[in-house]
Enzyme design. Structure first.
Site, PDB file in Angstrom:
ATOM      1  N   TYR A  78       0.841  -1.210   0.000  1.00 43.92           N
ATOM      2  CA  TYR A  78       0.000   0.000   0.000  1.00 43.92           C
ATOM      3  C   TYR A  78       0.871   1.253   0.000  1.00 43.92           C
ATOM      4  O   TYR A  78       0.634   2.177  -0.757  1.00 43.92           O
ATOM      5  CB  TYR A  78      -0.916  -0.012   1.234  1.00 43.92           C
ATOM      6  CG  TYR A  78      -1.945   1.093   1.195  1.00 43.92           C
ATOM      7  CD1 TYR A  78      -3.223   0.843   0.699  1.00 43.92           C
ATOM      8  CD2 TYR A  78      -1.638   2.379   1.627  1.00 43.92           C
ATOM      9  CE1 TYR A  78      -4.166   1.850   0.641  1.00 43.92           C
ATOM     10  CE2 TYR A  78      -2.571   3.386   1.560  1.00 43.92           C
ATOM     11  CZ  TYR A  78      -3.846   3.129   1.074  1.00 43.92           C
ATOM     12  OH  TYR A  78      -4.767   4.135   1.014  1.00 43.92           O
ATOM     13  N   PHE A 132      -7.175  18.867 -25.458  1.00 44.66           N
ATOM     14  CA  PHE A 132      -7.906  17.635 -25.716  1.00 44.66           C
ATOM     15  C   PHE A 132      -9.256  17.742 -24.994  1.00 44.66           C
ATOM     16  O   PHE A 132      -9.382  18.479 -24.027  1.00 44.66           O
ATOM     17  CB  PHE A 132      -7.097  16.413 -25.226  1.00 44.66           C
ATOM     18  CG  PHE A 132      -7.818  15.125 -25.485  1.00 44.66           C
ATOM     19  CD1 PHE A 132      -8.025  14.696 -26.782  1.00 44.66           C
ATOM     20  CD2 PHE A 132      -8.343  14.372 -24.449  1.00 44.66           C
ATOM     21  CE1 PHE A 132      -8.735  13.534 -27.030  1.00 44.66           C
ATOM     22  CE2 PHE A 132      -9.049  13.205 -24.691  1.00 44.66           C
ATOM     23  CZ  PHE A 132      -9.253  12.788 -25.985  1.00 44.66           C
ATOM     24  N   ASP A 133     -10.277  16.987 -25.441  1.00 41.03           N
ATOM     25  CA  ASP A 133     -11.647  17.129 -24.875  1.00 41.03           C
ATOM     26  C   ASP A 133     -11.685  17.025 -23.352  1.00 41.03           C
ATOM     27  O   ASP A 133     -12.393  17.775 -22.697  1.00 41.03           O
ATOM     28  CB  ASP A 133     -12.662  16.087 -25.337  1.00 41.03           C
ATOM     29  CG  ASP A 133     -12.332  15.325 -26.575  1.00 41.03           C
ATOM     30  OD1 ASP A 133     -11.307  15.598 -27.204  1.00 41.03           O
ATOM     31  OD2 ASP A 133     -13.128  14.439 -26.908  1.00 41.03           O
ATOM     32  N   ASP A 222       1.037  18.670 -21.828  1.00 37.61           N
ATOM     33  CA  ASP A 222       0.144  17.514 -21.828  1.00 37.61           C
ATOM     34  C   ASP A 222       0.872  16.526 -22.731  1.00 37.61           C
ATOM     35  O   ASP A 222       0.810  16.607 -23.967  1.00 37.61           O
ATOM     36  CB  ASP A 222      -1.217  17.929 -22.392  1.00 37.61           C
ATOM     37  CG  ASP A 222      -2.160  16.748 -22.577  1.00 37.61           C
ATOM     38  OD1 ASP A 222      -1.730  15.593 -22.365  1.00 37.61           O
ATOM     39  OD2 ASP A 222      -3.327  16.976 -22.958  1.00 37.61           O
ATOM     40  N   ALA A 224       1.029  13.178 -23.461  1.00 32.99           N
ATOM     41  CA  ALA A 224       0.576  11.814 -23.771  1.00 32.99           C
ATOM     42  C   ALA A 224       1.419  11.169 -24.876  1.00 32.99           C
ATOM     43  O   ALA A 224       1.685   9.974 -24.840  1.00 32.99           O
ATOM     44  CB  ALA A 224      -0.894  11.839 -24.184  1.00 32.99           C
ATOM     45  N   LYS A 265      -0.864   6.090 -23.896  1.00 27.72           N
ATOM     46  CA  LYS A 265      -0.326   6.296 -25.252  1.00 27.72           C
ATOM     47  C   LYS A 265       1.169   5.942 -25.206  1.00 27.72           C
ATOM     48  O   LYS A 265       1.528   4.773 -25.245  1.00 27.72           O
ATOM     49  CB  LYS A 265      -0.552   7.742 -25.697  1.00 27.72           C
ATOM     50  CG  LYS A 265      -2.009   8.060 -26.039  1.00 27.72           C
ATOM     51  CD  LYS A 265      -2.853   8.367 -24.853  1.00 27.72           C
ATOM     52  CE  LYS A 265      -4.201   8.930 -25.223  1.00 27.72           C
ATOM     53  NZ  LYS A 265      -5.060   9.093 -24.041  1.00 27.72           N
ATOM     54  N   HIS A 456     -21.576  12.441 -28.724  1.00 28.39           N
ATOM     55  CA  HIS A 456     -21.152  11.439 -29.706  1.00 28.39           C
ATOM     56  C   HIS A 456     -21.036  10.038 -29.122  1.00 28.39           C
ATOM     57  O   HIS A 456     -21.151   9.056 -29.841  1.00 28.39           O
ATOM     58  CB  HIS A 456     -19.818  11.856 -30.349  1.00 28.39           C
ATOM     59  CG  HIS A 456     -18.708  12.026 -29.366  1.00 28.39           C
ATOM     60  ND1 HIS A 456     -18.662  13.087 -28.485  1.00 28.39           N
ATOM     61  CD2 HIS A 456     -17.626  11.267 -29.094  1.00 28.39           C
ATOM     62  CE1 HIS A 456     -17.575  12.966 -27.736  1.00 28.39           C
ATOM     63  NE2 HIS A 456     -16.942  11.872 -28.083  1.00 28.39           N
TER      64      HIS A 456
HETATM   65  N1  F0G Z   1      -4.520  14.449 -23.302  1.00 30.21           N
HETATM   66  C1  F0G Z   1      -4.444  14.000 -24.565  1.00 30.21           C
HETATM   67  C2  F0G Z   1      -3.610  14.735 -25.555  1.00 30.21           C
HETATM   68  C3  F0G Z   1      -5.177  12.858 -24.932  1.00 30.21           C
HETATM   69  O1  F0G Z   1      -5.103  12.424 -26.203  1.00 30.21           O
HETATM   70  C4  F0G Z   1      -5.948  12.185 -23.965  1.00 30.21           C
HETATM   71  C5  F0G Z   1      -6.714  10.993 -24.329  1.00 30.21           C
HETATM   72  C6  F0G Z   1      -5.976  12.690 -22.657  1.00 30.21           C
HETATM   73  C7  F0G Z   1      -5.231  13.826 -22.360  1.00 30.21           C
HETATM   74  C8  F0G Z   1      -6.796  12.045 -21.580  1.00 30.21           C
HETATM   75  O2  F0G Z   1      -6.180  10.933 -21.099  1.00 30.21           O
HETATM   76  O3  F0G Z   1      -7.797   9.104 -21.686  1.00 30.21           O
HETATM   77  O4  F0G Z   1      -5.876   8.723 -20.120  1.00 30.21           O
HETATM   78  O5  F0G Z   1      -7.792  10.082 -19.399  1.00 30.21           O
HETATM   79  N2  F0G Z   1      -6.959  10.652 -25.520  1.00 30.21           N
HETATM   80  C9  F0G Z   1      -7.628   9.449 -25.970  1.00 30.21           C
HETATM   81  C10 F0G Z   1      -7.807   9.476 -27.466  1.00 30.21           C
HETATM   82  C11 F0G Z   1      -8.862   9.080 -25.220  1.00 30.21           C
HETATM   83  O6  F0G Z   1      -8.539   8.604 -28.005  1.00 30.21           O
HETATM   84  O7  F0G Z   1      -7.192  10.301 -28.148  1.00 30.21           O
HETATM   85  P1  F0G Z   1      -6.964   9.637 -20.557  1.00 30.21           P
END
Ligand code: F0G
Length: 467
Positions: A78, A132-133, A222, A224, A265, A456
């Site tokens: 833990y 990103f969304d 960010d 990823a 990623k 979507h």
């Molecule tokens: N930032 C970027 C640039 C991303 O592409 C994603 C996720 C996230 C943050 C969020 O991270 O999914 O681990 O919580 N992108 C995925 C996609 C979902 O399909 O491009 P997460």
């Protein structure tokens, strides 16, 4: 002995297969029935009915034997897990930042970070090359305004600018001139996923550093897809070709004050994320928030084995043989589609190929969701699942029932890491080419019911015309 040694032009997959996973096969009639039941929403199709799944590159990659071995060695304590300290050492070395805070995935890091940065203060603005969304949603959730300031070329699918992930620095400077005190952080998304997986140049990150220093505003990555970004810098940026990708990646992180990562990623894992920070006070606030909803600071919502696999993945991803192959496979799909005349968003980026649905279906207006029509056709004809990134995702229904449309109508073909082989990619290119040759037969779609947010994922569609 040959006078000149063999210099292969074929870039081969730098791995061989040890465990195989059968590909689901369905008939066209079955897919037609499944689409009807799913109301033409590909998120409602079961994976067992998808032959090639290009919906996302997130968490869909294959781990290596070293990662699976690390899974067995994962320490599930833990507190003070050995696997955490392995991960901490790798992230500190990569980023140069002292505080490493694991999270279960990227959006958990976003929620914690923006809460700590904004803390309910009114009137804050967070500029990014493009959020990103989930980043956008987390900035909004703490009452701040996300503002996208991409380079003008980012909106031109046909522009071949090598670094379409860059900011519009003039617009960013103007924003900081007027409102620096309202900006808690500037965010550079590397690569810029929402703008086509396009990289940010190193020179640009240096300029960005100088710019934020003029105003005393911190810069966050960010990150990823940091390794794909660093390798695209090596391949495309004048003066960077002789450096190692690792060195470039390390410099990228050292130009920032902090970073967060969706490790699903370029972490080469199926789940995971982290925050890397150098600011002690900010790290303390983030760790307090982490304990509330993610877990103790040495596991942060992950199992010890997940931390162990990520520590290995973050090193493997910087293998230049792997990255050469990775970028070559994206470029290969891009070039084979271009040869067939398929309209694309160029140049090829790091993780996906994007079809330009406006030019693919010029007879279908944006309000009739041309991207959705192409995505449905690819599933129906070939069992390939892709993702619409256009008006279905980013538009909304106006009070009079018409659609507010998105700036671009794209279909993303995201390539999972180390999963599909060249013949799979050939099959995809053939299928897209087949649909494109018959594009005139395809009609549009309309949304028949939709939830209030992120429509979507769950909305239902129906065809507007015959096909
Ligand atoms: N930032 C970027 C640039 C991303 O592409 C994603 C996720 C996230 C943050 C969020 O991270 O999914 O681990 O919580 N992108 C995925 C996609 C979902 O399909 O491009 P997460």
């Amino acid at each position: 002995m040959l006078a000149v040694g063999f210099r292969p032009r074929t870039i081969i997959e730098p791995f061989r297969v040890k465990v195989v996973e059968p590909l689901p096969r369905t008939t066209r009639a079955e897919r037609a029935a499944l689409l009807g039941r799913a109301r033409y929403n590909l998120f409602a199709i079961r994976a067992a009915h998808v032959t090639i799944d290009l919906m996302t590159d997130s968490g869909t990659g294959a781990m290596s034997q070293e990662q699976w071995a690390a899974i067995m060695r994962g320490d599930e304590s833990y507190a003070g897990s050995t696997s955490f300290f392995e991960l901490e050492a790798v992230v500190r070395d990569l980023t140069g930042m002292r505080h490493v805070i694991p999270t279960h995935q990227g959006r958990a890091a976003e929620r914690i970070l923006f809460d700590a940065l904004v803390g309910g203060a009114p009137g804050k603005i967070v500029p990014a090359n493009t959020h990103f969304d989930t980043t956008r949603a987390n900035v909004e959730a703490v009452g701040a305004e996300p503002r996208d300031l991409p380079l003008a070329e980012a909106h031109l699918p046909e522009s071949e600018h090598p670094f379409k992930g860059n900011f519009d620095l003039v617009a960013l400077r103007a924003l900081l001139d007027e409102h620096a005190e309202r900006v808690p952080a500037v965010v550079a998304t590397v690569t810029n996923n929402s703008a086509g997986g396009q990289p940010v140049s190193l020179e640009h990150l240096r300029e960005l550093r100088d710019l934020v220093d003029d105003y005393g505003v911190p810069l966050f990555l960010d990150c990823a897809r940091f390794a794909e970004n660093a390798h695209l810098v090596k391949l495309r940026e004048p003066g960077q070709g002789e450096r190692s990708t690792e060195e470039i990646a390390k410099e990228m992180f050292r130009l920032a004050d902090g970073a967060w990562m969706s490790a699903k990623k370029d972490g080469l894992v199926n789940i995971g994320g982290f925050l890397a920070l150098d600011d002690d006070a900010l790290a303390t606030r983030c760790r307090s928030a982490l304990v509330l909803t993610e877990g103790f600071p040495t596991y942060g919502g992950l199992a010890g084995r997940d931390l162990a696999a990520l520590a290995v993945g973050l090193r493997e991803v910087l293998d230049e043989g792997y990255l050469d192959y990775r970028l070559a496979s994206v470029r290969y799909l891009f070039e084979h589609l271009r040869e067939r005349g398929v309209p694309l968003l160029g140049p090829p980026g790091g993780h996906a190929v994007y079809l330009d649905a406006r030019r693919f279906l010029p007879h279908v207006p944006a309000a009739q969701l041309p991207g959705q029509s192409v995505a449905v056709a690819l599933y129906l004809e070939a069992g390939i699942r892709t993702c619409e990134i256009g008006t279905a995702m980013f538009g909304h229904t106006l009070p009079d029932g018409t659609q507010a449309t998105a700036p671009l109508e794209l279909v993303r073909l995201a390539l999972p890491r180390r999963v599909y082989t060249q013949s799979h990619v050939d099959y995809v290119a053939e299928a897209v080419g087949y649909v494109f040759e018959r594009a005139g037969e395809l009609g549009g779609y309309r949304i028949v019911d939709e939830p209030p947010a992120l429509r979507h994922f769950t909305c239902g569609f129906e065809r507007t015309g015959a096909a």
